[in-house]
Scaffold this motif. Structure first.
Motif, PDB file in Angstrom:
ATOM      1  N   ARG A 398       0.832  -1.271   0.202  1.00 23.45           N
ATOM      2  CA  ARG A 398       0.056  -0.043  -0.107  1.00 23.45           C
ATOM      3  C   ARG A 398       0.782   1.442   0.099  1.00 23.45           C
ATOM      4  NH1 ARG A 398      -5.068   1.596   1.527  1.00 23.45           N
ATOM      5  NH2 ARG A 398      -5.327   3.792   2.176  1.00 23.45           N
ATOM      6  N   ASN A 401       2.061   1.827  -3.573  1.00 25.58           N
ATOM      7  CA  ASN A 401       1.191   2.246  -4.407  1.00 25.58           C
ATOM      8  C   ASN A 401       0.809   3.664  -4.331  1.00 25.58           C
ATOM      9  OD1 ASN A 401       0.924  -0.297  -5.365  1.00 25.58           O
ATOM     10  ND2 ASN A 401      -0.927  -0.769  -4.317  1.00 25.58           N
ATOM     11  N   THR A 402       0.924   4.130  -2.895  1.00 26.67           N
ATOM     12  CA  THR A 402       0.481   5.364  -2.592  1.00 26.67           C
ATOM     13  C   THR A 402       1.610   6.301  -3.085  1.00 26.67           C
ATOM     14  OG1 THR A 402      -0.704   4.866  -0.717  1.00 26.67           O
ATOM     15  CG2 THR A 402      -0.055   7.140  -0.653  1.00 26.67           C
ATOM     16  N   ARG A 406       0.369   9.352  -5.557  1.00 24.97           N
ATOM     17  CA  ARG A 406       0.317  10.806  -4.769  1.00 24.97           C
ATOM     18  C   ARG A 406       1.567  11.325  -4.095  1.00 24.97           C
ATOM     19  NH1 ARG A 406      -5.138   8.839  -1.324  1.00 24.97           N
ATOM     20  NH2 ARG A 406      -6.436   7.934  -3.135  1.00 24.97           N
ATOM     21  N   ARG A 407       2.726  10.663  -4.582  1.00 23.56           N
ATOM     22  CA  ARG A 407       3.842  11.211  -3.633  1.00 23.56           C
ATOM     23  C   ARG A 407       4.544  12.490  -4.187  1.00 23.56           C
ATOM     24  NH1 ARG A 407       3.985   8.989  -8.611  1.00 23.56           N
ATOM     25  NH2 ARG A 407       6.093   9.075  -9.683  1.00 23.56           N
ATOM     26  N   LEU A 426      -5.116   2.010  -5.668  1.00 22.34           N
ATOM     27  CA  LEU A 426      -5.135   2.070  -4.163  1.00 22.34           C
ATOM     28  C   LEU A 426      -6.383   1.108  -3.575  1.00 22.34           C
ATOM     29  CD1 LEU A 426      -3.798   5.513  -3.397  1.00 22.34           C
ATOM     30  CD2 LEU A 426      -2.593   3.245  -3.024  1.00 22.34           C
ATOM     31  N   GLU A 428      -8.829   0.677  -0.833  1.00 27.71           N
ATOM     32  CA  GLU A 428      -9.081   1.586   0.379  1.00 27.71           C
ATOM     33  C   GLU A 428      -9.569   0.310   1.325  1.00 27.71           C
ATOM     34  OE1 GLU A 428      -8.529   4.624   0.833  1.00 27.71           O
ATOM     35  OE2 GLU A 428      -8.083   4.985  -1.059  1.00 27.71           O
ATOM     36  N   GLU A 455      -2.526  11.465   5.861  1.00 18.88           N
ATOM     37  CA  GLU A 455      -3.207  11.028   4.868  1.00 18.88           C
ATOM     38  C   GLU A 455      -2.737  11.645   3.550  1.00 18.88           C
ATOM     39  OE1 GLU A 455      -5.791   8.690   2.401  1.00 18.88           O
ATOM     40  OE2 GLU A 455      -5.287   8.626   4.744  1.00 18.88           O
ATOM     41  N   CYS A 456      -1.953  10.895   2.720  1.00 19.65           N
ATOM     42  CA  CYS A 456      -1.269  11.712   1.518  1.00 19.65           C
ATOM     43  C   CYS A 456      -2.507  11.989   0.603  1.00 19.65           C
ATOM     44  CB  CYS A 456      -0.464  10.935   0.980  1.00 19.65           C
ATOM     45  SG  CYS A 456       0.731  11.554  -0.358  1.00 19.65           S
ATOM     46  N   GLU A 458      -3.836  13.809  -3.276  1.00 22.47           N
ATOM     47  CA  GLU A 458      -3.844  13.747  -4.684  1.00 22.47           C
ATOM     48  C   GLU A 458      -2.577  14.922  -4.983  1.00 22.47           C
ATOM     49  OE1 GLU A 458      -4.285  11.570  -6.633  1.00 22.47           O
ATOM     50  OE2 GLU A 458      -6.134  10.234  -6.016  1.00 22.47           O
ATOM     51  N   LEU A 505       4.899  10.961   4.492  1.00 20.51           N
ATOM     52  CA  LEU A 505       4.676   9.891   4.094  1.00 20.51           C
ATOM     53  C   LEU A 505       5.451   8.553   4.558  1.00 20.51           C
ATOM     54  CD1 LEU A 505       2.488   8.354   2.085  1.00 20.51           C
ATOM     55  CD2 LEU A 505       4.060   8.514   0.285  1.00 20.51           C
TER      56      LEU A 505
END
Length: 714
Positions: A398, A401-402, A406-407, A426, A428, A455-456, A458, A505
């Motif tokens: 996860r 993927n995040t 979104r990084r 992602l 959820e 919470e990262c 978009e 993150l």
């Protein structure tokens, strides 16, 4: 002959049950008859008629403890009196009580009074209100055992408990004594293998009798309760006699075993023999008023004794296999409990061995947890959260993927997600939420990890003036004298701004991973170490400090990787970087050609040379630099991201938290135990009073249960 053999078999089973009862193993329910009733209900008279044993009526000698009366057929006639100590009595008290033995060939009133006085004295019973010694008690949980043997006796065992009373008579009896007697009675009748003999006087309203209510509470269906109605000669009203008759006939609210009725001897009748009393009883029930029920075999002490003897034999034969199974099961359970405590830990060598075994067990289970061998240990089925590698792998996926989606702060093109790689979906779920809650459960981690949930979000949507405007701004603030190129500081600045989400993150992910590892260690220690004192001392005095150091090293490594990637000069020797740069430039050329192409008459795409000149050659220097910066930034970001995610998962999580030599999972081991000082061993593994008492109780239970198994094998 068959009937005789059956009788001998029944006798043997009944004898074994009596021998088991002598062991006084409270946790084993034995088939038995228990007589209970209010004081003055006629209970003593019923017992005397059933067994031939007459309790003395002297003041202070009424029943103050449970009395087991056993009739047995023996060649010689004698009465043996002994004491069965209450369970849990200390060794000195138990030996003193078991040493009490009285054997008499003929029971006289004076001899009986003397024996009961001796019993009361050795049990510590207060016999008169003048006995003010605080060590004395009015009632005792010990059991008086009376064996009545003779050639004419038939096997019959009944247990008498003190009569219920509601109003104390200080200082002789207190409210505590009222509760003690109620609890004693309740203990016996709660036994599912007990036949309850509720003695009720006929001359009172049966529905008001508390003893019947107690029996109903213990036996709601009335399947093992028999009512014994006494004092019918005191019933003078016709309506009352009719109500009593209806009960015996089975009318109205009925017990499954029904009611029997017996006639007590009068208070003035102290010299008649048992046979004379039986004759008087038969003559009484032959009267017209009772003739309706006289033929039901529910009148008189003879009928009652026959019914009770049959009931006792039947329930004993039925329950004997279950009793045997219960004893075997409890013996195995007690042995497991004692084994789980390990050997006695009074010596330092034993303490070190005990902790060493725990450490070895911890490491063995942990290796299975890290390798995913969850079928090899039952613990993983009992406590699924111990599947550590499963939870860590899911979190790492996860996290990756995040990081892909979104990084970054800004997309660097309008079709960022289509650049050579497909973004992972992602999933959820509540993994992050539940893991975040773990951190809040362990305050010892709060100054090491990030307890605030992150919470990262978009990345910012791509617009023509977003990333290019930012690059232009950075370029203008940091440009040097370079011609046709740009300085490394410009790439560093744009890369640092593009990766500003990386730190929260990564630190949030490492913190959650620490929470999983810490929770795993805590739960596994609880599972393999049932001794709470050892568990708590080991955790507080040794493990927590070492674990904190290991977690701090993991967090520091995460910050080190962040500094290298974000604060250092952008650098790579990966050929993938140059390949990506060329792809970006090719992609940009393809866009220009696509925009300027047109189809001729033969449907072939053509591009005017002038258009290529204007789109490729005739560019402003600043525009070319901005495009070059964007291409290099995008290409280097992809290289850095892939490298960074792997480094975090492999180094911080894999090495520092799971498998490295200084991993928190390696701390509790036999090596740690070998390095403990003697005073630490005593503090952690030394047995406290509660543990020693528990060990002694288990050892005593095992001895008793082994003795019970020996009785059953004979």
């Amino acid at each position: 002959m068959a009937a005789s053999q059956s009788g001998l078999a029944n006798q043997a089973i009944l004898d074994k049950i009596d021998q088991l009862r002598d062991l006084n193993i409270k946790s084993i329910e034995l088939p038995q008859l228990v007589v209970l009733g209010d004081q003055s209900s006629g209970k003593s008279s019923v017992l005397e008629s059933l067994t031939g044993f007459s309790f003395p009526q002297a003041p202070g000698l009424c029943t103050r403890y449970a009395t087991q009366i056993s009739c047995r057929r023996e060649p010689e006639e004698y009465i043996a009196v002994s004491i069965i100590p209450r369970q849990g009595a200390d060794a000195e008290t138990e030996n003193r009580l078991r040493a009490f033995k009285r054997n008499i060939s003929k029971l006289t009133s004076d001899a009986l009074v003397q024996i009961i006085q001796d019993v009361n004295k050795i049990m510590g019973i207060r016999m008169t209100a003048n006995d003010t010694d605080p060590s004395l008690c009015t009632f005792s949980n010990d059991t008086l055992k009376i064996e009545i043997c003779g050639p004419e006796q038939e096997h019959f065992t009944v247990i008498d408990v003190p009569g219920i009373f509601r109003v104390p008579s200080p200082p002789f009896t207190t409210d505590h004594d009222v509760d003690l007697v109620c609890n004693m009675v309740d203990f016996y009748i709660q036994n599912s293998r007990t036949i309850i003999l509720a003695v009720l006087p006929s001359n009172v309203d049966i529905t008001t009798q508390e003893i019947l209510k107690m029996a109903e509470k213990a036996d709601p269906g009335g399947v093992r309760t028999m009512g014994v109605l006494t004092k019918p000669d005191l019933v003078t009203e016709v309506a009352t006699r009719k109500a009593i008759t209806d009960l015996v006939l089975g009318k109205g609210k009925q017990l499954r075993l029904g009611y029997c009725i017996v006639k007590n001897r009068s208070a003035d009748d102290v010299h008649s023999t048992l046979s004379e009393r039986l004759a008087h009883e038969k003559a009484f029930f032959d009267k017209p008023a009772w003739r309706e029920i006289e033929g039901l075999r529910r009148c008189g002490i003879g009928s009652l004794k026959t019914r009770l003897s049959d009931l006792l034999t039947n329930i004993t034969k039925k329950e004997f296999p279950h009793v045997k199974a219960d004893i075997k099961k409890q013996l195995e359970q007690r042995r497991r409990e004692l084994e789980s405590m390990g050997p006695s830990r009074t010596e330092h060598s034993a303490q070190r061995m005990y902790l060493g075994r725990l450490g070895s067990k911890f490491q063995a289970v942990t290796q299975c947890a890290l390798n995913g061998y969850c079928d090899s240990e039952a613990l993983f089925t009992e406590v699924p959260s111990l599947k550590l590698i499963t939870a860590i792998t899911r979190m790492n996926e996860r996290f990756a993927n995040t990081f892909w989606e979104r990084r970054h702060k800004r997309h660097t093109s309008s079709d960022w997600d289509d650049e050579d790689e497909a973004a992972h979906d992602l999933v959820e779920n509540d993994d992050y939420t539940s893991t975040q809650d773990l951190l809040l459960s362990y305050p010892e981690l709060h100054d090491i990890v990030e307890t605030d949930s992150y919470e990262c979000l978009e990345a910012e949507a791509f617009t023509d003036d977003s990333i290019m405007d930012h690059i232009e701004k950075v370029y203008q603030l940091n440009r040097g004298p370079e011609l046709g190129t740009f300085s490394g500081s410009i790439l560093s600045a744009t890369f640092r701004e593009q990766t500003e989400k990386w730190e929260p993150l990564v630190l949030a992910h490492v913190s959650r991973s620490i929470g999983l590892v810490h929770d795993y260690i805590s739960k596994l220690l609880t599972c393999i170490c049932p001794d709470k004192q050892v568990q708590n001392q080991l955790w507080e005095t040794v493990l927590v400090d070492e674990l904190r150091k290991a977690y701090a090293r993991a967090m520091e490594q995460a910050r080190f990787l962040l500094r290298i990637e974000r604060q250092g000069r952008p650098s790579t020797y990966n050929h993938y970087f140059n390949s990506e740069v060329q792809k970006k430039r090719q992609y940009r050329m393809e866009k220009i050609i696509e925009a300027e192409s047109y189809a001729d008459s033969q449907s072939e795409n053509l591009v005017p040379v002038s258009s290529l000149y204007n789109g490729v050659i005739n560019k402003e220097n600043a525009q070319q630099i901005r495009e070059d910066i964007l291409d290099v930034l995008t290409s280097y970001y992809k290289v850095s991201r892939k490298r960074f995610v792997d480094n975090v998962c492999r180094q911080v999580i894999g090495h520092f938290l799971l498998e490295g030599d200084e991993s928190p999972l390696k701390i509790f081991s036999s090596e740690l135990v070998m390095g403990l000082e003697d005073n630490q061993l005593e503090l952690i593994a030394g047995e406290d009073t509660e543990t020693r008492n528990q060990r002694s109780k288990l050892e005593a239970d095992i001895r008793d249960l082994e003795a019970a198994m020996k009785v059953l094998r004979v």
